[in-house]
Design a protein around this motif. Structure first.
Motif, PDB file in Angstrom:
ATOM      1  N   GLN A  47       0.831  -1.202   0.000  1.00 34.67           N
ATOM      2  CA  GLN A  47       0.000   0.000   0.000  1.00 34.67           C
ATOM      3  C   GLN A  47       0.868   1.255   0.000  1.00 34.67           C
ATOM      4  O   GLN A  47       0.571   2.233  -0.699  1.00 34.67           O
ATOM      5  CB  GLN A  47      -0.945  -0.011   1.196  1.00 34.67           C
ATOM      6  CG  GLN A  47      -2.003  -1.083   1.081  1.00 34.67           C
ATOM      7  CD  GLN A  47      -2.813  -1.256   2.353  1.00 34.67           C
ATOM      8  OE1 GLN A  47      -2.616  -0.564   3.338  1.00 34.67           O
ATOM      9  NE2 GLN A  47      -3.738  -2.206   2.328  1.00 34.67           N
ATOM     10  N   GLU A  48       1.976   1.242   0.731  1.00 34.92           N
ATOM     11  CA  GLU A  48       2.911   2.375   0.712  1.00 34.92           C
ATOM     12  C   GLU A  48       3.518   2.537  -0.681  1.00 34.92           C
ATOM     13  O   GLU A  48       3.656   3.655  -1.180  1.00 34.92           O
ATOM     14  CB  GLU A  48       4.035   2.155   1.721  1.00 34.92           C
ATOM     15  CG  GLU A  48       3.629   2.242   3.164  1.00 34.92           C
ATOM     16  CD  GLU A  48       4.791   1.925   4.094  1.00 34.92           C
ATOM     17  OE1 GLU A  48       5.968   2.125   3.710  1.00 34.92           O
ATOM     18  OE2 GLU A  48       4.521   1.460   5.217  1.00 34.92           O
ATOM     19  N   ASP A  51       1.311   4.332  -3.116  1.00 37.01           N
ATOM     20  CA  ASP A  51       1.418   5.787  -2.972  1.00 37.01           C
ATOM     21  C   ASP A  51       2.653   6.305  -3.696  1.00 37.01           C
ATOM     22  O   ASP A  51       2.615   7.353  -4.339  1.00 37.01           O
ATOM     23  CB  ASP A  51       1.478   6.191  -1.498  1.00 37.01           C
ATOM     24  CG  ASP A  51       0.121   6.214  -0.838  1.00 37.01           C
ATOM     25  OD1 ASP A  51      -0.895   6.133  -1.545  1.00 37.01           O
ATOM     26  OD2 ASP A  51       0.077   6.312   0.405  1.00 37.01           O
ATOM     27  N   ASP A  52       3.770   5.575  -3.594  1.00 37.98           N
ATOM     28  CA  ASP A  52       4.987   5.982  -4.300  1.00 37.98           C
ATOM     29  C   ASP A  52       4.734   6.063  -5.805  1.00 37.98           C
ATOM     30  O   ASP A  52       5.170   7.006  -6.464  1.00 37.98           O
ATOM     31  CB  ASP A  52       6.126   4.992  -4.044  1.00 37.98           C
ATOM     32  CG  ASP A  52       6.639   5.008  -2.613  1.00 37.98           C
ATOM     33  OD1 ASP A  52       6.365   5.980  -1.883  1.00 37.98           O
ATOM     34  OD2 ASP A  52       7.312   4.037  -2.229  1.00 37.98           O
ATOM     35  N   ILE A  54       1.837   6.474  -7.372  1.00 40.27           N
ATOM     36  CA  ILE A  54       0.862   7.517  -7.697  1.00 40.27           C
ATOM     37  C   ILE A  54       1.480   8.908  -7.607  1.00 40.27           C
ATOM     38  O   ILE A  54       1.315   9.735  -8.495  1.00 40.27           O
ATOM     39  CB  ILE A  54      -0.368   7.411  -6.772  1.00 40.27           C
ATOM     40  CG1 ILE A  54      -1.147   6.123  -7.078  1.00 40.27           C
ATOM     41  CG2 ILE A  54      -1.265   8.640  -6.906  1.00 40.27           C
ATOM     42  CD1 ILE A  54      -2.218   5.800  -6.054  1.00 40.27           C
ATOM     43  N   TYR A  55       2.218   9.169  -6.534  1.00 43.78           N
ATOM     44  CA  TYR A  55       2.682  10.536  -6.259  1.00 43.78           C
ATOM     45  C   TYR A  55       4.108  10.823  -6.734  1.00 43.78           C
ATOM     46  O   TYR A  55       4.515  11.979  -6.741  1.00 43.78           O
ATOM     47  CB  TYR A  55       2.533  10.841  -4.778  1.00 43.78           C
ATOM     48  CG  TYR A  55       1.091  10.755  -4.333  1.00 43.78           C
ATOM     49  CD1 TYR A  55       0.139  11.636  -4.825  1.00 43.78           C
ATOM     50  CD2 TYR A  55       0.675   9.774  -3.446  1.00 43.78           C
ATOM     51  CE1 TYR A  55      -1.186  11.551  -4.445  1.00 43.78           C
ATOM     52  CE2 TYR A  55      -0.652   9.685  -3.054  1.00 43.78           C
ATOM     53  CZ  TYR A  55      -1.574  10.574  -3.553  1.00 43.78           C
ATOM     54  OH  TYR A  55      -2.881  10.478  -3.182  1.00 43.78           O
ATOM     55  N   TYR A  59       4.341  14.490  -1.640  1.00 46.28           N
ATOM     56  CA  TYR A  59       3.556  14.130  -0.453  1.00 46.28           C
ATOM     57  C   TYR A  59       4.232  13.057   0.404  1.00 46.28           C
ATOM     58  O   TYR A  59       3.585  12.158   0.929  1.00 46.28           O
ATOM     59  CB  TYR A  59       2.141  13.669  -0.828  1.00 46.28           C
ATOM     60  CG  TYR A  59       1.387  14.663  -1.663  1.00 46.28           C
ATOM     61  CD1 TYR A  59       0.880  15.826  -1.082  1.00 46.28           C
ATOM     62  CD2 TYR A  59       1.214  14.471  -3.013  1.00 46.28           C
ATOM     63  CE1 TYR A  59       0.203  16.762  -1.854  1.00 46.28           C
ATOM     64  CE2 TYR A  59       0.546  15.402  -3.788  1.00 46.28           C
ATOM     65  CZ  TYR A  59       0.042  16.544  -3.190  1.00 46.28           C
ATOM     66  OH  TYR A  59      -0.627  17.469  -3.941  1.00 46.28           O
ATOM     67  N   SER A  61       6.126  10.652  -0.538  1.00 44.29           N
ATOM     68  CA  SER A  61       6.402   9.390  -1.223  1.00 44.29           C
ATOM     69  C   SER A  61       7.816   9.434  -1.788  1.00 44.29           C
ATOM     70  O   SER A  61       8.516  10.426  -1.658  1.00 44.29           O
ATOM     71  CB  SER A  61       5.392   9.153  -2.350  1.00 44.29           C
ATOM     72  OG  SER A  61       5.572  10.098  -3.377  1.00 44.29           O
TER      73      SER A  61
END
Length: 87
Positions: A47-48, A51-52, A54-55, A59, A61
């Motif tokens: 899940q982390e 985020d990496d 996506i961003y 933010y 990441s």
């Protein structure tokens, strides 16, 4: 194993992760190492990493060499960026 094997994966290669639900079974979390404590749950790490992806460094990441992540029940595959994809 991911920490040791990912760096050896060739650019453009695929890394498969299976049996993800096992990580939440208390019986399999009896042991720990310096890089993998008993409290570590791999699906939380995925899940982390999402985020990496996506961003891309914003933010809080980070940017790294994963091009994509595809997950389904019990398994995921991560694709390593090919050489021509700029980071």
């Amino acid at each position: 194993s991911f920490i040791k094997l990912w760096p050896t994966l060739k650019p453009g290669g695929l890394y498969f992760i299976e049996d993800l639900s096992v990580g939440k079974w208390m019986g399999y979390r009896r042991y720990s190492t310096a890089t993998c404590p008993k409290t570590f749950i791999f699906s939380h790490k995925l899940q982390e990493w999402l985020d990496d992806l996506i961003y891309q460094g914003a933010y809080g990441s980070r940017k790294w060499d994963v091009q994509f992540m595809f997950c389904q029940a019990e398994a995921c595959v991560l694709g390593k960026k090919p050489p021509e994809v700029k980071q």
